[in-house]
Design a protein around this motif. Structure first.
Motif, PDB file in Angstrom:
ATOM      1  N   LYS A  41      41.069  30.289  47.307  1.00 34.85           N
ATOM      2  CA  LYS A  41      39.990  30.163  46.319  1.00 34.85           C
ATOM      3  C   LYS A  41      40.466  30.636  44.943  1.00 34.85           C
ATOM      4  O   LYS A  41      40.179  30.006  43.919  1.00 34.85           O
ATOM      5  CB  LYS A  41      38.761  30.964  46.768  1.00 34.85           C
ATOM      6  CG  LYS A  41      37.602  30.920  45.806  1.00 34.85           C
ATOM      7  CD  LYS A  41      36.981  29.549  45.723  1.00 34.85           C
ATOM      8  CE  LYS A  41      35.721  29.587  44.873  1.00 34.85           C
ATOM      9  NZ  LYS A  41      35.220  28.249  44.592  1.00 34.85           N
ATOM     10  N   ALA A  42      41.219  31.727  44.907  1.00 31.89           N
ATOM     11  CA  ALA A  42      41.747  32.228  43.633  1.00 31.89           C
ATOM     12  C   ALA A  42      42.698  31.209  43.006  1.00 31.89           C
ATOM     13  O   ALA A  42      42.656  30.975  41.794  1.00 31.89           O
ATOM     14  CB  ALA A  42      42.458  33.564  43.845  1.00 31.89           C
ATOM     15  N   THR A 100      39.333  37.728  45.376  1.00 25.67           N
ATOM     16  CA  THR A 100      39.508  36.429  44.719  1.00 25.67           C
ATOM     17  C   THR A 100      39.468  36.556  43.201  1.00 25.67           C
ATOM     18  O   THR A 100      40.321  35.998  42.503  1.00 25.67           O
ATOM     19  CB  THR A 100      38.432  35.439  45.209  1.00 25.67           C
ATOM     20  OG1 THR A 100      38.620  35.212  46.608  1.00 25.67           O
ATOM     21  CG2 THR A 100      38.503  34.118  44.468  1.00 25.67           C
ATOM     22  N   SER A 101      38.500  37.288  42.661  1.00 24.05           N
ATOM     23  CA  SER A 101      38.374  37.358  41.199  1.00 24.05           C
ATOM     24  C   SER A 101      39.556  38.081  40.558  1.00 24.05           C
ATOM     25  O   SER A 101      40.027  37.679  39.490  1.00 24.05           O
ATOM     26  CB  SER A 101      37.048  38.008  40.790  1.00 24.05           C
ATOM     27  OG  SER A 101      37.007  39.388  41.095  1.00 24.05           O
ATOM     28  N   ASP A 142      41.727  25.242  38.215  1.00 23.42           N
ATOM     29  CA  ASP A 142      40.566  24.679  37.509  1.00 23.42           C
ATOM     30  C   ASP A 142      40.580  25.110  36.044  1.00 23.42           C
ATOM     31  O   ASP A 142      40.394  24.292  35.144  1.00 23.42           O
ATOM     32  CB  ASP A 142      39.249  25.162  38.128  1.00 23.42           C
ATOM     33  CG  ASP A 142      38.825  24.392  39.361  1.00 23.42           C
ATOM     34  OD1 ASP A 142      39.457  23.370  39.698  1.00 23.42           O
ATOM     35  OD2 ASP A 142      37.845  24.833  39.998  1.00 23.42           O
ATOM     36  N   ASP A 143      40.781  26.397  35.821  1.00 20.04           N
ATOM     37  CA  ASP A 143      40.743  26.934  34.458  1.00 20.04           C
ATOM     38  C   ASP A 143      41.895  26.422  33.597  1.00 20.04           C
ATOM     39  O   ASP A 143      41.708  26.115  32.425  1.00 20.04           O
ATOM     40  CB  ASP A 143      40.777  28.465  34.481  1.00 20.04           C
ATOM     41  CG  ASP A 143      39.474  29.081  34.941  1.00 20.04           C
ATOM     42  OD1 ASP A 143      38.455  28.366  35.022  1.00 20.04           O
ATOM     43  OD2 ASP A 143      39.478  30.293  35.232  1.00 20.04           O
ATOM     44  N   PRO A 152      39.307  20.852  36.673  1.00 19.66           N
ATOM     45  CA  PRO A 152      38.919  20.395  38.013  1.00 19.66           C
ATOM     46  C   PRO A 152      39.334  18.940  38.230  1.00 19.66           C
ATOM     47  O   PRO A 152      39.308  18.129  37.309  1.00 19.66           O
ATOM     48  CB  PRO A 152      37.393  20.530  38.010  1.00 19.66           C
ATOM     49  CG  PRO A 152      37.089  21.494  36.907  1.00 19.66           C
ATOM     50  CD  PRO A 152      38.172  21.307  35.880  1.00 19.66           C
ATOM     51  N   HIS A 194      42.508  35.729  40.800  1.00 21.25           N
ATOM     52  CA  HIS A 194      42.272  34.615  39.875  1.00 21.25           C
ATOM     53  C   HIS A 194      42.855  34.939  38.501  1.00 21.25           C
ATOM     54  O   HIS A 194      43.593  34.136  37.916  1.00 21.25           O
ATOM     55  CB  HIS A 194      40.765  34.352  39.818  1.00 21.25           C
ATOM     56  CG  HIS A 194      40.308  33.425  38.749  1.00 21.25           C
ATOM     57  ND1 HIS A 194      39.084  33.559  38.151  1.00 21.25           N
ATOM     58  CD2 HIS A 194      40.881  32.357  38.146  1.00 21.25           C
ATOM     59  CE1 HIS A 194      38.924  32.618  37.247  1.00 21.25           C
ATOM     60  NE2 HIS A 194      40.004  31.873  37.219  1.00 21.25           N
ATOM     61  N   GLN A 195      42.542  36.106  37.974  1.00 21.40           N
ATOM     62  CA  GLN A 195      43.062  36.498  36.661  1.00 21.40           C
ATOM     63  C   GLN A 195      44.583  36.564  36.660  1.00 21.40           C
ATOM     64  O   GLN A 195      45.237  36.065  35.743  1.00 21.40           O
ATOM     65  CB  GLN A 195      42.504  37.858  36.251  1.00 21.40           C
ATOM     66  CG  GLN A 195      41.052  37.841  35.904  1.00 21.40           C
ATOM     67  CD  GLN A 195      40.563  39.211  35.462  1.00 21.40           C
ATOM     68  OE1 GLN A 195      41.163  40.233  35.770  1.00 21.40           O
ATOM     69  NE2 GLN A 195      39.463  39.224  34.737  1.00 21.40           N
ATOM     70  N   SER A 220      42.653  27.967  43.474  1.00 19.82           N
ATOM     71  CA  SER A 220      41.816  26.857  43.020  1.00 19.82           C
ATOM     72  C   SER A 220      41.130  27.177  41.693  1.00 19.82           C
ATOM     73  O   SER A 220      41.119  26.349  40.768  1.00 19.82           O
ATOM     74  CB  SER A 220      40.778  26.530  44.096  1.00 19.82           C
ATOM     75  OG  SER A 220      39.933  25.491  43.677  1.00 19.82           O
ATOM     76  N   LEU A 221      40.571  28.360  41.578  1.00 20.24           N
ATOM     77  CA  LEU A 221      39.901  28.752  40.334  1.00 20.24           C
ATOM     78  C   LEU A 221      40.877  28.788  39.161  1.00 20.24           C
ATOM     79  O   LEU A 221      40.548  28.343  38.051  1.00 20.24           O
ATOM     80  CB  LEU A 221      39.233  30.119  40.505  1.00 20.24           C
ATOM     81  CG  LEU A 221      38.014  30.160  41.422  1.00 20.24           C
ATOM     82  CD1 LEU A 221      37.607  31.607  41.704  1.00 20.24           C
ATOM     83  CD2 LEU A 221      36.855  29.373  40.835  1.00 20.24           C
TER      84      LEU A 221
END
Length: 176
Positions: free
Chosen positions: A15-16, A151-152, A22-23, A27, A155-156, A18-19
């Motif tokens: 998920k991380a 995940t968050s 996306d960023d 997407p 993500h960073q 993918s995010l």
């Protein structure tokens, strides 16, 4: 469409990834294929070097399994001193980006279990009663009451690891 290999089957890590894609790329510009590869480090890496090596080894193994892909991403969580953190490694062609995540100080009771050879995920599941917490919010999510999650935080760090492979000025400044 980019073919991204996630060198993990952990849903929180995927998920991380993918995010972050996306960023950075938008997407619908990529597809992620998750694969299970060996990190060649212990299940619970200890120290910065061992953890970083695990992420790099995951990428190397993923490249061997899926050499036709565009991106290979390795995420390896570890323990250093009294903290949990993770290394992100992203490769695209011959370019590598790496970043280390933020760290969370762990309670002594959990560190005692890790010192006895148990993994952070197992300790957290035992102490919280949350099955597979390491594939969900993780220790970060639990101890921040969901303000941050595994995940968050990853993500960073993944966005930062993608800088060398996507930012044109960075690439120019890095050229030899």
């Amino acid at each position: 469409m980019y073919h991204v290999i996630a060198a993990t089957t952990n849903p929180a890590k995927i998920k991380a990834i993918s995010l972050a894609f996306d960023d950075v790329f938008g997407p619908g510009t990529y597809r992620i294929e998750d694969i299970n590869v060996d990190s060649s480090v212990p299940q619970q890496p200890i120290g910065n070097t061992e953890t970083r090596t695990g992420a790099r080894q995951r990428v190397m193994a993923a490249r061997q399994v899926r050499p036709e892909a565009d991106f290979w991403v390795g995420v390896e969580a570890g323990i250093e001193d009294d903290m949990t953190f993770a290394w992100m490694v992203v490769e695209y062609q011959q370019i590598r980006g790496e970043s280390r995540s933020a760290s969370l100080m762990l309670p002594e009771k959990i560190l005692d279990g890790i010192r006895e050879g148990r993994e952070l995920g197992h300790e957290m599941a035992y102490l919280t009663g949350i099955d597979n917490i390491n594939q969900k919010e993780g220790a970060i999510g639990f101890f921040t009451d969901g303000i941050l999650t595994r995940t968050s935080v990853y993500h960073q760090a993944l966005i930062l690891a993608l800088v060398p492979v996507h930012h044109e000025i960075y690439k120019e400044l890095n050229a030899r």
